[in-house]
Every structure is written in C-alpha cells, then in structure tokens.
Design a protein around this motif. Structure first.
Motif, PDB file in Angstrom:
ATOM      1  N   ASN A   1       0.825  -1.215   0.000  1.00  0.00           N
ATOM      2  CA  ASN A   1       0.000   0.000   0.000  1.00  0.00           C
ATOM      3  C   ASN A   1       0.849   1.250   0.000  1.00  0.00           C
ATOM      4  N   GLY A   2       1.947   1.216  -0.751  1.00  0.00           N
ATOM      5  CA  GLY A   2       2.781   2.395  -0.855  1.00  0.00           C
ATOM      6  C   GLY A   2       3.675   2.648   0.340  1.00  0.00           C
ATOM      7  N   LYS A   3       3.617   1.754   1.342  1.00  0.00           N
ATOM      8  CA  LYS A   3       4.506   1.936   2.482  1.00  0.00           C
ATOM      9  C   LYS A   3       5.551   0.849   2.455  1.00  0.00           C
ATOM     10  N   ALA A   4       6.744   1.213   2.854  1.00  0.00           N
ATOM     11  CA  ALA A   4       7.816   0.231   2.890  1.00  0.00           C
ATOM     12  C   ALA A   4       7.990  -0.259   4.311  1.00  0.00           C
ATOM     13  N   ILE A   5       8.008  -1.571   4.472  1.00  0.00           N
ATOM     14  CA  ILE A   5       8.144  -2.152   5.799  1.00  0.00           C
ATOM     15  C   ILE A   5       9.470  -2.898   5.850  1.00  0.00           C
ATOM     16  N   ILE A   6      10.321  -2.480   6.756  1.00  0.00           N
ATOM     17  CA  ILE A   6      11.613  -3.141   6.889  1.00  0.00           C
ATOM     18  C   ILE A   6      11.468  -4.217   7.954  1.00  0.00           C
ATOM     19  N   HIS A   7      11.737  -5.455   7.538  1.00  0.00           N
ATOM     20  CA  HIS A   7      11.552  -6.564   8.476  1.00  0.00           C
ATOM     21  C   HIS A   7      12.784  -6.745   9.331  1.00  0.00           C
ATOM     22  N   THR A   8      12.546  -7.147  10.561  1.00  0.00           N
ATOM     23  CA  THR A   8      13.696  -7.389  11.431  1.00  0.00           C
ATOM     24  C   THR A   8      14.338  -8.724  11.069  1.00  0.00           C
ATOM     25  N   ASP A   9      15.461  -8.926  11.696  1.00  0.00           N
ATOM     26  CA  ASP A   9      16.237 -10.144  11.481  1.00  0.00           C
ATOM     27  C   ASP A   9      15.403 -11.380  11.771  1.00  0.00           C
ATOM     28  N   GLU A  10      14.513 -11.286  12.759  1.00  0.00           N
ATOM     29  CA  GLU A  10      13.803 -12.488  13.171  1.00  0.00           C
ATOM     30  C   GLU A  10      12.609 -12.781  12.287  1.00  0.00           C
ATOM     31  N   GLU A  11      12.105 -11.744  11.598  1.00  0.00           N
ATOM     32  CA  GLU A  11      10.940 -11.987  10.759  1.00  0.00           C
ATOM     33  C   GLU A  11      11.340 -12.630   9.450  1.00  0.00           C
ATOM     34  N   LYS A  12      12.286 -11.972   8.814  1.00  0.00           N
ATOM     35  CA  LYS A  12      12.693 -12.494   7.504  1.00  0.00           C
ATOM     36  C   LYS A  12      14.204 -12.495   7.434  1.00  0.00           C
ATOM     37  N   GLU A  13      14.687 -13.426   6.646  1.00  0.00           N
ATOM     38  CA  GLU A  13      16.146 -13.562   6.525  1.00  0.00           C
ATOM     39  C   GLU A  13      16.771 -12.330   5.912  1.00  0.00           C
ATOM     40  N   LEU A  14      17.994 -12.067   6.307  1.00  0.00           N
ATOM     41  CA  LEU A  14      18.712 -10.954   5.702  1.00  0.00           C
ATOM     42  C   LEU A  14      19.267 -11.395   4.360  1.00  0.00           C
ATOM     43  N   ILE A  15      19.363 -10.449   3.443  1.00  0.00           N
ATOM     44  CA  ILE A  15      19.903 -10.793   2.127  1.00  0.00           C
ATOM     45  C   ILE A  15      21.244 -10.097   1.923  1.00  0.00           C
ATOM     46  N   PRO A  16      22.194 -10.783   1.309  1.00  0.00           N
ATOM     47  CA  PRO A  16      23.487 -10.139   1.056  1.00  0.00           C
ATOM     48  C   PRO A  16      23.402  -9.131  -0.086  1.00  0.00           C
ATOM     49  N   LEU A  17      24.407  -8.243  -0.147  1.00  0.00           N
ATOM     50  CA  LEU A  17      24.448  -7.245  -1.211  1.00  0.00           C
ATOM     51  C   LEU A  17      24.806  -7.920  -2.520  1.00  0.00           C
ATOM     52  N   SER A  18      24.384  -7.289  -3.614  1.00  0.00           N
ATOM     53  CA  SER A  18      24.752  -7.853  -4.913  1.00  0.00           C
ATOM     54  C   SER A  18      26.000  -7.133  -5.401  1.00  0.00           C
ATOM     55  N   ILE A  19      27.066  -7.883  -5.498  1.00  0.00           N
ATOM     56  CA  ILE A  19      28.371  -7.309  -5.826  1.00  0.00           C
ATOM     57  C   ILE A  19      28.818  -7.864  -7.160  1.00  0.00           C
ATOM     58  N   TYR A  20      29.255  -6.964  -8.031  1.00  0.00           N
ATOM     59  CA  TYR A  20      29.654  -7.395  -9.357  1.00  0.00           C
ATOM     60  C   TYR A  20      31.030  -8.038  -9.363  1.00  0.00           C
ATOM     61  N   HIS A  21      31.977  -7.364  -8.747  1.00  0.00           N
ATOM     62  CA  HIS A  21      33.340  -7.891  -8.772  1.00  0.00           C
ATOM     63  C   HIS A  21      34.072  -7.341  -7.557  1.00  0.00           C
ATOM     64  N   LEU A  22      35.201  -7.919  -7.267  1.00  0.00           N
ATOM     65  CA  LEU A  22      35.949  -7.509  -6.091  1.00  0.00           C
ATOM     66  C   LEU A  22      37.286  -6.928  -6.528  1.00  0.00           C
ATOM     67  N   PRO A  23      37.455  -5.625  -6.454  1.00  0.00           N
ATOM     68  CA  PRO A  23      38.757  -5.067  -6.816  1.00  0.00           C
ATOM     69  C   PRO A  23      39.737  -5.223  -5.667  1.00  0.00           C
ATOM     70  N   ILE A  24      40.911  -5.659  -5.993  1.00  0.00           N
ATOM     71  CA  ILE A  24      41.929  -5.881  -4.967  1.00  0.00           C
ATOM     72  C   ILE A  24      43.100  -4.982  -5.286  1.00  0.00           C
ATOM     73  N   SER A  25      43.536  -4.198  -4.310  1.00  0.00           N
ATOM     74  CA  SER A  25      44.615  -3.257  -4.587  1.00  0.00           C
ATOM     75  C   SER A  25      45.946  -3.867  -4.185  1.00  0.00           C
ATOM     76  N   VAL A  26      46.911  -3.631  -5.034  1.00  0.00           N
ATOM     77  CA  VAL A  26      48.272  -4.094  -4.792  1.00  0.00           C
ATOM     78  C   VAL A  26      49.156  -2.873  -4.942  1.00  0.00           C
ATOM     79  N   SER A  27      49.941  -2.582  -3.931  1.00  0.00           N
ATOM     80  CA  SER A  27      50.783  -1.396  -4.043  1.00  0.00           C
ATOM     81  C   SER A  27      52.242  -1.799  -4.121  1.00  0.00           C
ATOM     82  N   PHE A  28      52.948  -1.061  -4.957  1.00  0.00           N
ATOM     83  CA  PHE A  28      54.347  -1.342  -5.230  1.00  0.00           C
ATOM     84  C   PHE A  28      55.202  -0.175  -4.756  1.00  0.00           C
ATOM     85  N   GLY A  29      56.403  -0.495  -4.329  1.00  0.00           N
ATOM     86  CA  GLY A  29      57.362   0.548  -4.006  1.00  0.00           C
ATOM     87  C   GLY A  29      58.465   0.533  -5.048  1.00  0.00           C
TER      88      GLY A  29
END
Lengths: 243, 500
Positions: free
Chosen positions: B170-198
């Motif tokens: 009904n046009g309202k957003a209801i945020i469920h707690t941890d106990e009501e509904k499972e939490l969902i992970p973020l959708s991540i495209y790729h993982l950039p890893i930094s490597v630094s050189f001296g």
C-alpha cells in the motif's frame, strides 16, 4: 550515443588519434616571475609561477631543498553549470598534490635550499583533459620563470570507448562512462611520472595499446611546446634589440 | 610536530639491502605479508591484519533520499579514517593529510566508478527511499601499506554484510527485522583488490607490499586495483620516480597474480564465517525458544552443557532482550512464537480440520529438526522427546506440553497485553481457552503463574501487577470451544493489522 561514427570521426570531427588544437602563450602576467596561458581545444588554463623565493610557511622549510607549493582552483564560470569549488576541497587538494609530486621529480630543488616555488593554477574553461592541460601549462610557466628543470612534463588523456582507443578527450567523451587514462611523460627519457586510470575498468590486454597511444600524444605535445617556447624567446630577444 | 623521518643510516641500510635483493623482514621482492582475517559478531564487521598493519571496518545501512537525477540508485560510500592511534605521523589538522588523502580518494572513487556494488538493487521506492551503505574503515595500526589493508577490509565488509528485507504494501515500505525475515546479502559485481608497489633505484627495483620503514625510503609508489577477471579498476601513480612503459606493464602482471592469491584467501575466510554465522543464528533461536518455555531451574538443567555464571548472565540477557523486543516490536513476535509453538504443542490438538495451515508451519520446523539431529551439541532431552515421541507416550507428553504451552501463553499475555487491538485480543482469548480446557485446578494454575512471575520480577514489577488484574477479568469471560485458529496467524489481513 555514438562517440566514433562509421567513418571514424568523433563528435568534434577529429580522427581517433588526433590531438585538439593547441595554443601556448608565455609571459601573459607581468607581475609574476613566469606565466603561461595554455589552450587545448576549448580547455583554457592560466598558470602563474612565483619563485624561487624566500619561504613564507616556516613550518614546511627544508634545509637542503626548495619546496613546491601548488594551488589549484577552478573558476566558477569554467563549467557548463556555475559551480563554486573551494581550494580546500578534497578533489582540488588531491589534484594539487599529484601535480606537486610530479614536478618534484623534474625541478632541480637541491639548487635552492630553504626556498619555495609557487605554482598557482587557474582553470578558465573546462572542456575535458583539465589535469593534463594544467600540467602542460605549468611546465611552460616554469620555463618562462627560468626555473631549472631536468626535462619537460607533457601530459594528455586517452580512453577506450566504442572499441576504439581515443586520444585527447573532451568533456562529452570523459562523461561517456569509459575508462580514462591520463599520462604524464618526460619526453627526453620517455618515462611516465603521473599515471591515473579511473572512471571504469580496462582489460589488461588493451592497456598496453592505450598507454602507447598516450605516450605518442605526449611526445607530440612536447614538440609543440618546444616550438612555442622557441618563438617566445625569439620575440623577447628581438624586442630588446639584441639581434 | 614535524613528520618523523628515518635517519640516514636506516635509509641507507634499507636501500643497500634492497640493491642486493633482500628486504629487511626477509621477504622476497614479490611477497606479501601474512594476511589474517577475523569477523565480528554482526554482519559486515571485519578486522584485517596485513603483517602488523591492522584495519577495522564496519558497515552502516541507513535509508536516504536518492539524487534527483538518479532516482533508482542507492549509495555505497567508503570512508577511511586515520588517527593518531595508528601512527604519530598523522597530525590532527587537514593540511598534513596529503598522503593519506590520495589513498582515501582512490578507494572511495574506484569503488563507485568501477561499480562494485549494484546500486540499483539498493532501491526501495524509486525517487523516495534508497539504501545508503557506508563502510567505515579505521586504521588501528600503521605498519605500511594502508591502502591494501583498507581495501581488503572494505571488500570483506561489503561481501559479508546483509541487508534486511523490505516489502512494499500500500505504498509503504516495511523493513523486516532479522527475526521476521532472513537478511539478504548485497549484490556485488566484482571484487577489486589493490596491490601497491614501491619503486627504488629509479624504477629498477620494484617491491610489493612495502612495510612502514620501506615506505619512507622508497622513491616512488604505484597502486593498482585489479580484479580476478584481469581487469584494471584503477591505477594511481602520484609522482615519484618515473617509470618506463615496460616497467608499468610488468607491475600490472604482478598485480594480477597477487590479486588472485589474495582473492583465494578472502573467499575461503568468507565462506567459513558465513557458515558459522548461519549455524549460530539457528542455534540461538532454538535455545531462546526453549528458554521461554521454562523457568530458571529447568533452564539450567536442560542445557546440554554446564554453564558458568557469565553464560547464565548472557542467557538471562537474551531473555530480557527478547522480552524488551517484544515490548517494542510486539506485533512481530507473535508470529514467530506461534510458529515455534507448534513444535511443542501436540499436533493432534483439534487441528485435523486445519491440517493445511498447520502443515505449512510444521514443514519449517521439520526442516530445522532435521538439521538439529546432526548437531552433536544438542543433547537436550526435551527436544528429542518432543520430536520423536511414540503413540504410547502420547498422553504423558500431552500433559507436559500443555503445561509448557500454558506457561508460554501466560508469558505472552504478560508481555503483550498492552494496547492490543480487538482481533489480537480474540486470538489471545483463543489461546487462553486451550489452557483453561486442561484438567487442572485453579491452584495449580496460580502456581504456574507464580513461577513465571518470579522470573520476570527483575524486569517489570509494577506492570505485572496491572496485568494480573486484567487477567482475572478475562478469565471470567465465556470461552470458545477448543479450537486454535492458526489460519489467523498466516492470514495476510491480520498481518497488516499487526504491523501498524
């Protein structure tokens, strides 16, 4: 939106590996030790150099070297929308830092202990390739000021859009969402001081070709700058009636 | 206070050993320091140790308004903060933070520009509400190469974090707690890893992952962010000795190798911890639901292991948390407890008419019980008795379970008796009717009440008195026959009423 059409022409009618029109004017400001007005296409940058002179910020004094102080500011009327950005802004500070570090490798700082060299950069018109234009203008201004340097610093930007390697991006091409590579080169040694890859991902196999294109572009800018400096010195010599 | 500089002796020592091909901590030129990762109790809390460099990161998710020109995109921000805790070199004013600024800006920008997190999945209601995810990274100990450590910490936090689910009605957003509904992970495209050189010796010597002493002697730095798909996400070379093209390409190859190494370690540790967390959550729920049914003495005896005082306190804390939760999220806890309830109640309690609805609930519990049997720690006799009773013992277990059920109902009454709407009162009345139908005298009922009251006296003294007076009134009303209408619990209409 098509950045390179079927005939190989870009939005402003250039070919894929063509630079924009470059105009250099030295000695623009009379009070400054050195100054330059650099135009690359529609991007215009004015740089004033004061130095080497006595150090004003005592805390930063180095006993064996000079320090370089870079201030980068963008005019409010330079972009399409009026935007006031302060000099203390994070982005401005980061750009100023990277320019300072790249000049520290080129200027012979050991000749001027306990002094400072000021480089004040003002962007008058921003149409893509701002940081390369700032660096090019700064080298011209430093030469005009007579600061001893081991080599020029030339810089240009390139990218990979529409499966083509483009050289010298303008504003629209920068916002296209492709990766941007800005290269700063020492033309005599053919070595890269400042390298920034940002705005999107590049495949490693394409990286080599993009870098080579950037290097070529920088070499051509170096030639243009050298000829501009020659002209300027000849004019100065003539105006004093020596020759 | 001026920056700490290395003495010339130290600089010369490091320089000369590098020229002879050795590093001061006996690593090879291409070796990274030991990487150890540990996760916190909440999703998204990570501590990363890269040698002696220690970095902590955590994630905050808040709801915010999106930009007007991008109404369907959420925000994903990374903030890196250094303080004097980590090293003396950092001064509190902004001007001296020029070196660290580069690292901060690099990580913040590259995460946004190379599109690590799918921003459109963070949208709740376009143009009105979106998720804003801020990853705060604090450098606790600086022994060189903060950028790599901070980057690993942000990747881990983002991949470990889970968002609560949101439903729109009904046009309202209801945020469920941890106990009501499972939490969902973020959708991540790729993982950039930094490597630094001296860089050293005019670019001829290139070392990977410089420690703090090396950082102060090297002539230049280049930081590359690469992912396992052999894509360069960003490169920063801010001045320092100039490099030839070949040297830069060599660095990119090295960077991709190192990125693969690091990503292997990251994946392994992530998997381990996520498994642990899901198992812990499951165990916690069962523990808590069993605790709610009993008083202190039975709790202590029924736990599968002997408990120390500290554990006792934690268990009591948990009870209080649930009960305090139930004060605030009153309406949501009813649903859970009813579903947990059915496990402990006799399935044959006049529910043959409502088989379909009960089966839905029971399926969940059946699945859980299946996992439970595999756990070695679950030696709780009562659990096993409830799951695997035979027909002969039905009557005895019936009485036991009815007792527990009754106690439970009384707890729920006490906790949830305030400000209930009419329909909720009806439900509670129905639940009460079950307890009243048992063949027990009023005295025994009072006794069981007292036990519960003793447990809760620590929590709510005054309110219990009020509630008791209300209860006496209710018992005098006419009760309906023995029917538990579980369908109400699942009825969507009822759900909306509860969640207001």
């Amino acid at each position: 939106m098509e950045y390179v059409n079927q005939e190989g022409l870009r939005i402003d009618g250039r070919r894929v590996n063509e630079l924009r029109k470059i105009q250099c004017k030295l000695g623009v400001l009379k009070r400054a030790d050195g100054s330059a007005l650099f135009e690359q296409g529609f991007t215009r940058v004015l740089v004033a150099v004061y130095g080497p002179r006595e150090i004003t910020q005592r805390r930063k004094k180095l006993h064996d070297k000079a320090i370089i102080n870079v201030e980068y500011s963008v005019a409010t009327f330079s972009m399409t929308r009026r935007k006031k950005t302060s000099k203390r802004n994070k982005i401005s500070q980061e750009i100023a830092n990277s320019i300072r570090k790249s000049f520290e490798t080129v200027i012979q700082l050991e000749l001027f202990p306990s002094s400072q060299i000021d480089i004040f950069i003002q962007v008058l018109q921003a149409d893509g390739g701002i940081i390369p234009a700032c660096i090019n203008a700064s080298t011209l201004a430093l030469i005009d000021a007579g600061v001893p340097m081991t080599d020029y610093l030339c810089s240009c930007s390139c990218s990979f859009i529409d499966e083509e390697n483009l050289l010298d991006l303008n504003h629209l091409e920068e916002d296209s969402g492709g990766a941007i590579v800005t290269v700063t080169l020492l033309p005599e040694y053919n070595k890269i001081t400042l390298l920034r890859v940002y705005s999107a991902r590049i495949k490693m196999k394409n990286f080599e070709t993009i870098l080579k294109l950037g290097q070529n572009g920088c070499q051509r800018i170096a030639d243009l700058m050298k000829s501009a400096i020659k002209e300027h010195t000849i004019n100065q010599v003539n105006s004093r009636g020596i020759l | 206070m001026k920056r700490q500089q290395l003495s010339t002796n130290e600089q010369n020592f490091v320089g000369s050993s590098l020229i002879s091909g050795r590093r001061i901590d006996l690593r090879s030129l291409n070796e990274i320091r030991d990487l150890s990762i540990s996760f916190g109790s909440k999703y998204g809390q990570v501590m990363v140790k890269l040698g002696k460099t220690k970095v902590i990161s955590s994630i905050q998710a808040t709801v915010a308004q999106p930009f007007k020109d991008r109404p369907q995109e959420g925000f994903c921000r990374v903030r890196i903060s250094l303080s004097n805790v980590s090293t003396i070199d950092i001064e509190s004013n902004r001007k001296s933070q020029s070196d660290t600024l580069e690292i901060q800006r690099m990580i913040e920008d590259s995460y946004r520009e190379s599109r690590v997190v799918d921003l459109e999945s963070l949208c709740i209601i376009p143009d009105i509400w979106v998720w804003e995810i801020v990853c705060n990274v604090h450098v606790v100990d600086n022994d060189g190469n903060i950028s790599d450590a901070a980057n690993i910490a942000t990747i881990l936090s983002l991949s470990h974090f889970k968002l609560p689910q949101v439903t729109i009605k009904n046009g309202k957003a209801i945020i469920h707690t941890d106990e009501e509904k499972e939490l969902i992970p973020l959708s991540i495209y790729h993982l950039p890893i930094s490597v630094s050189f001296g860089l050293f010796e005019k670019g001829e010597i290139i070392i990977v992952d410089p420690c703090l002493i090396e950082e102060k002697t090297i002539e230049g730095r280049i930081i590359m962010m690469v992912n396992i798909h052999e894509e360069i996400c960003s490169i920063r070379k801010g001045g320092g000795t100039p490099l030839t093209l070949d040297q830069i390409l060599y660095c990119t190859k090295l960077a991709s190798e190192k990125a693969k190494e690091i990503s292997l370690i990251i994946d392994r540790e992530l998997e381990k911890d996520l498994k642990l967390k899901t198992k812990q959550e499951y165990d916690n729920r069962h523990l808590i639901s069993s605790i709610l049914m009993k008083d202190e003495q039975t709790i202590k005896s029924s736990l599968p292991f002997p408990i120390s005082n500290s554990l006792e306190e934690t268990i009591l804390d948990k009870i209080r948390n649930i009960q305090s939760l139930s004060w605030t999220n009153k309406n949501s806890t009813i649903e859970i407890e009813i579903s947990e309830l059915s496990k402990f109640t006799n399935l044959s309690l006049n529910l043959e008419q409502k088989k379909d609805t009960v089966q839905v609930i029971n399926q969940k519990n059946v699945d859980k019980s299946g996992d439970e049997d595999e756990n070695e720690n679950e030696n709780d006799d009562d659990f096993e008795a409830n799951n695997n009773y035979s027909d002969d013992e039905e009557d005895e277990n019936l009485n036991q379970r009815n007792e527990q059920f009754k106690e439970f109902i009384e707890i729920t009454n006490i906790l949830q008796n305030q400000n209930l709407s009419k329909k909720e009162l009806e439900l509670l009345n129905q639940l009460n009717s079950v307890s009243s139908s048992n063949n027990k005298t009023n005295n025994e009922k009072k006794e069981s009440q007292e036990i519960i009251l003793n447990n809760q006296k620590k929590i709510q003294n005054n309110e219990i008195e009020k509630i008791n007076s209300k209860k006496n009134l209710k018992k005098n009303e006419n009760h309906k026959p023995d029917e538990i209408d579980f369908s109400i619990a699942i009825n969507p209409q009822f759900q909306t009423l509860k969640k207001k």
